[in-house]
Design a protein around this motif. Sequence first.
Motif, PDB file in Angstrom:
ATOM      1  N   GLN A   8       0.833  -1.200   0.000  1.00 43.26           N
ATOM      2  CA  GLN A   8       0.000   0.000   0.000  1.00 43.26           C
ATOM      3  C   GLN A   8       0.870   1.254   0.000  1.00 43.26           C
ATOM      4  OE1 GLN A   8      -3.784  -1.846   2.424  1.00 43.26           O
ATOM      5  NE2 GLN A   8      -3.275   0.253   2.802  1.00 43.26           N
ATOM      6  N   ARG A   9       1.973   1.231   0.759  1.00 37.26           N
ATOM      7  CA  ARG A   9       2.864   2.384   0.812  1.00 37.26           C
ATOM      8  C   ARG A   9       3.486   2.661  -0.558  1.00 37.26           C
ATOM      9  NH1 ARG A   9       4.643   5.237   4.688  1.00 37.26           N
ATOM     10  NH2 ARG A   9       4.119   3.753   6.310  1.00 37.26           N
ATOM     11  N   ALA A  10       3.944   1.608  -1.235  1.00 37.44           N
ATOM     12  CA  ALA A  10       4.529   1.774  -2.570  1.00 37.44           C
ATOM     13  C   ALA A  10       3.483   2.294  -3.550  1.00 37.44           C
ATOM     14  CB  ALA A  10       5.114   0.453  -3.065  1.00 37.44           C
ATOM     15  N   LEU A  11       2.267   1.804  -3.431  1.00 35.74           N
ATOM     16  CA  LEU A  11       1.179   2.253  -4.301  1.00 35.74           C
ATOM     17  C   LEU A  11       0.880   3.731  -4.074  1.00 35.74           C
ATOM     18  CD1 LEU A  11      -0.867   1.420  -6.438  1.00 35.74           C
ATOM     19  CD2 LEU A  11      -2.362   0.630  -4.604  1.00 35.74           C
ATOM     20  N   ALA A  12       0.842   4.147  -2.814  1.00 40.11           N
ATOM     21  CA  ALA A  12       0.617   5.564  -2.507  1.00 40.11           C
ATOM     22  C   ALA A  12       1.717   6.418  -3.127  1.00 40.11           C
ATOM     23  CB  ALA A  12       0.565   5.784  -0.995  1.00 40.11           C
ATOM     24  N   GLY A  13       2.959   5.980  -3.004  1.00 38.57           N
ATOM     25  CA  GLY A  13       4.075   6.714  -3.605  1.00 38.57           C
ATOM     26  C   GLY A  13       3.977   6.755  -5.110  1.00 38.57           C
ATOM     27  N   ARG A  14       3.616   5.643  -5.722  1.00 35.02           N
ATOM     28  CA  ARG A  14       3.495   5.564  -7.187  1.00 35.02           C
ATOM     29  C   ARG A  14       2.418   6.514  -7.696  1.00 35.02           C
ATOM     30  NH1 ARG A  14       1.832   5.428 -11.694  1.00 35.02           N
ATOM     31  NH2 ARG A  14       2.098   3.858 -13.299  1.00 35.02           N
ATOM     32  N   LEU A  15       1.339   6.645  -6.931  1.00 35.08           N
ATOM     33  CA  LEU A  15       0.215   7.486  -7.343  1.00 35.08           C
ATOM     34  C   LEU A  15       0.372   8.939  -6.891  1.00 35.08           C
ATOM     35  CD1 LEU A  15      -2.674   5.012  -6.542  1.00 35.08           C
ATOM     36  CD2 LEU A  15      -1.718   5.528  -8.801  1.00 35.08           C
ATOM     37  N   GLY A  16       1.330   9.189  -6.001  1.00 30.96           N
ATOM     38  CA  GLY A  16       1.527  10.546  -5.499  1.00 30.96           C
ATOM     39  C   GLY A  16       0.418  10.991  -4.564  1.00 30.96           C
ATOM     40  N   VAL A  17      -0.113  10.045  -3.795  1.00 29.65           N
ATOM     41  CA  VAL A  17      -1.164  10.362  -2.824  1.00 29.65           C
ATOM     42  C   VAL A  17      -0.710   9.909  -1.438  1.00 29.65           C
ATOM     43  CG1 VAL A  17      -3.011  10.172  -4.543  1.00 29.65           C
ATOM     44  CG2 VAL A  17      -2.414   8.173  -3.167  1.00 29.65           C
ATOM     45  N   THR A  18      -1.434  10.328  -0.427  1.00 27.29           N
ATOM     46  CA  THR A  18      -1.095   9.938   0.934  1.00 27.29           C
ATOM     47  C   THR A  18      -1.503   8.479   1.169  1.00 27.29           C
ATOM     48  OG1 THR A  18      -3.241  10.583   1.838  1.00 27.29           O
ATOM     49  CG2 THR A  18      -1.522  12.294   1.758  1.00 27.29           C
ATOM     50  N   PRO A  19      -0.827   7.808   2.108  1.00 28.32           N
ATOM     51  CA  PRO A  19      -1.245   6.436   2.443  1.00 28.32           C
ATOM     52  C   PRO A  19      -2.715   6.371   2.875  1.00 28.32           C
ATOM     53  CG  PRO A  19       0.925   6.859   3.335  1.00 28.32           C
ATOM     54  CD  PRO A  19       0.416   8.180   2.784  1.00 28.32           C
ATOM     55  N   ARG A  20      -3.189   7.396   3.575  1.00 26.53           N
ATOM     56  CA  ARG A  20      -4.600   7.416   3.993  1.00 26.53           C
ATOM     57  C   ARG A  20      -5.523   7.453   2.772  1.00 26.53           C
ATOM     58  NH1 ARG A  20      -7.386  11.112   8.607  1.00 26.53           N
ATOM     59  NH2 ARG A  20      -9.495  10.460   8.160  1.00 26.53           N
ATOM     60  N   ASN A  21      -5.147   8.250   1.769  1.00 20.27           N
ATOM     61  CA  ASN A  21      -5.948   8.348   0.553  1.00 20.27           C
ATOM     62  C   ASN A  21      -5.989   7.015  -0.172  1.00 20.27           C
ATOM     63  OD1 ASN A  21      -6.189   9.045  -2.526  1.00 20.27           O
ATOM     64  ND2 ASN A  21      -7.087  10.763  -1.417  1.00 20.27           N
ATOM     65  N   VAL A  22      -4.845   6.349  -0.285  1.00 23.15           N
ATOM     66  CA  VAL A  22      -4.821   5.075  -0.991  1.00 23.15           C
ATOM     67  C   VAL A  22      -5.628   4.023  -0.233  1.00 23.15           C
ATOM     68  CG1 VAL A  22      -2.755   3.824  -0.159  1.00 23.15           C
ATOM     69  CG2 VAL A  22      -3.330   3.773  -2.551  1.00 23.15           C
ATOM     70  N   THR A  23      -5.656   4.107   1.085  1.00 23.76           N
ATOM     71  CA  THR A  23      -6.463   3.171   1.871  1.00 23.76           C
ATOM     72  C   THR A  23      -7.940   3.305   1.507  1.00 23.76           C
ATOM     73  OG1 THR A  23      -4.889   3.159   3.698  1.00 23.76           O
ATOM     74  CG2 THR A  23      -7.154   2.515   4.217  1.00 23.76           C
ATOM     75  N   GLY A  24      -8.423   4.536   1.377  1.00 22.55           N
ATOM     76  CA  GLY A  24      -9.813   4.758   0.993  1.00 22.55           C
ATOM     77  C   GLY A  24     -10.119   4.222  -0.397  1.00 22.55           C
ATOM     78  N   LEU A  25      -9.199   4.452  -1.318  1.00 21.45           N
ATOM     79  CA  LEU A  25      -9.382   3.935  -2.683  1.00 21.45           C
ATOM     80  C   LEU A  25      -9.422   2.406  -2.673  1.00 21.45           C
ATOM     81  CD1 LEU A  25      -6.921   6.309  -4.582  1.00 21.45           C
ATOM     82  CD2 LEU A  25      -9.417   6.307  -4.772  1.00 21.45           C
ATOM     83  N   LEU A  26      -8.507   1.803  -1.928  1.00 22.53           N
ATOM     84  CA  LEU A  26      -8.452   0.343  -1.872  1.00 22.53           C
ATOM     85  C   LEU A  26      -9.667  -0.257  -1.176  1.00 22.53           C
ATOM     86  CD1 LEU A  26      -4.666  -0.174  -1.136  1.00 22.53           C
ATOM     87  CD2 LEU A  26      -5.882  -0.633  -3.287  1.00 22.53           C
ATOM     88  N   ASP A  27     -10.166   0.412  -0.145  1.00 20.32           N
ATOM     89  CA  ASP A  27     -11.380  -0.076   0.519  1.00 20.32           C
ATOM     90  C   ASP A  27     -12.515  -0.208  -0.488  1.00 20.32           C
ATOM     91  OD1 ASP A  27     -10.106  -0.160   2.989  1.00 20.32           O
ATOM     92  OD2 ASP A  27     -11.005   1.706   3.724  1.00 20.32           O
ATOM     93  N   ALA A  28     -12.700   0.832  -1.303  1.00 18.88           N
ATOM     94  CA  ALA A  28     -13.787   0.820  -2.294  1.00 18.88           C
ATOM     95  C   ALA A  28     -13.543  -0.237  -3.372  1.00 18.88           C
ATOM     96  CB  ALA A  28     -13.929   2.203  -2.925  1.00 18.88           C
ATOM     97  N   LEU A  29     -12.305  -0.344  -3.837  1.00 17.49           N
ATOM     98  CA  LEU A  29     -11.997  -1.326  -4.881  1.00 17.49           C
ATOM     99  C   LEU A  29     -12.110  -2.756  -4.363  1.00 17.49           C
ATOM    100  CD1 LEU A  29      -8.999   0.531  -6.544  1.00 17.49           C
ATOM    101  CD2 LEU A  29     -11.219   0.041  -7.623  1.00 17.49           C
TER     102      LEU A  29
END
Length: 157
Positions: free
Chosen positions: A60-81
């Motif tokens: 998740q941390r690498a994904l957040a970095g790849r997307l240029g978003v915060t880890p919290r933001n990527v968590t929300g995206l992943l929850d929905a997906l």
Amino acid sequence: MKSLHDMSGRPASASVSLDRLFELAEVLGAMMQRGVAERGLTTARAGVLWALFHEGPMTQRALAGRLGVTPRNVTGLLDALQEDGLVVRQAHPTDRRATLVSLSAEGRTLTAELRGGRDGLAASLFADMTPDQLDAFTTSLAQVIERLKAVDPTGQP
């Protein structure tokens, strides 16, 4: 199609070229938004799927970095997906503190559909260009993208 010349008939200036890039960004952005919305996605969620499709499973941390978003933001995206059955989260095999994210079978099918749409659009857009024309176009775009990244080092839109 609009002329590549200014009002006096002279070749396009750098400003006209930049205007065309803005127009291109607008048109492509609208097309992308419609395409992902038709599949029940937002552009942010599609970006997550696209990153996993191209780069494979990642934390998740690498994904957040790849997307240029915060880890919290990527968590929300992943929850929905994950709720939609498009991604799977599991314990990292070597780092018990990390969570590994990957596409589910349904997520792989959806991203393959997105790629098919992209490939079809590319084929229709560039069908009448010679390989040399396409190479010159691609090289010019790469140069412009690198210069834009130099102006905005984050590379984020």
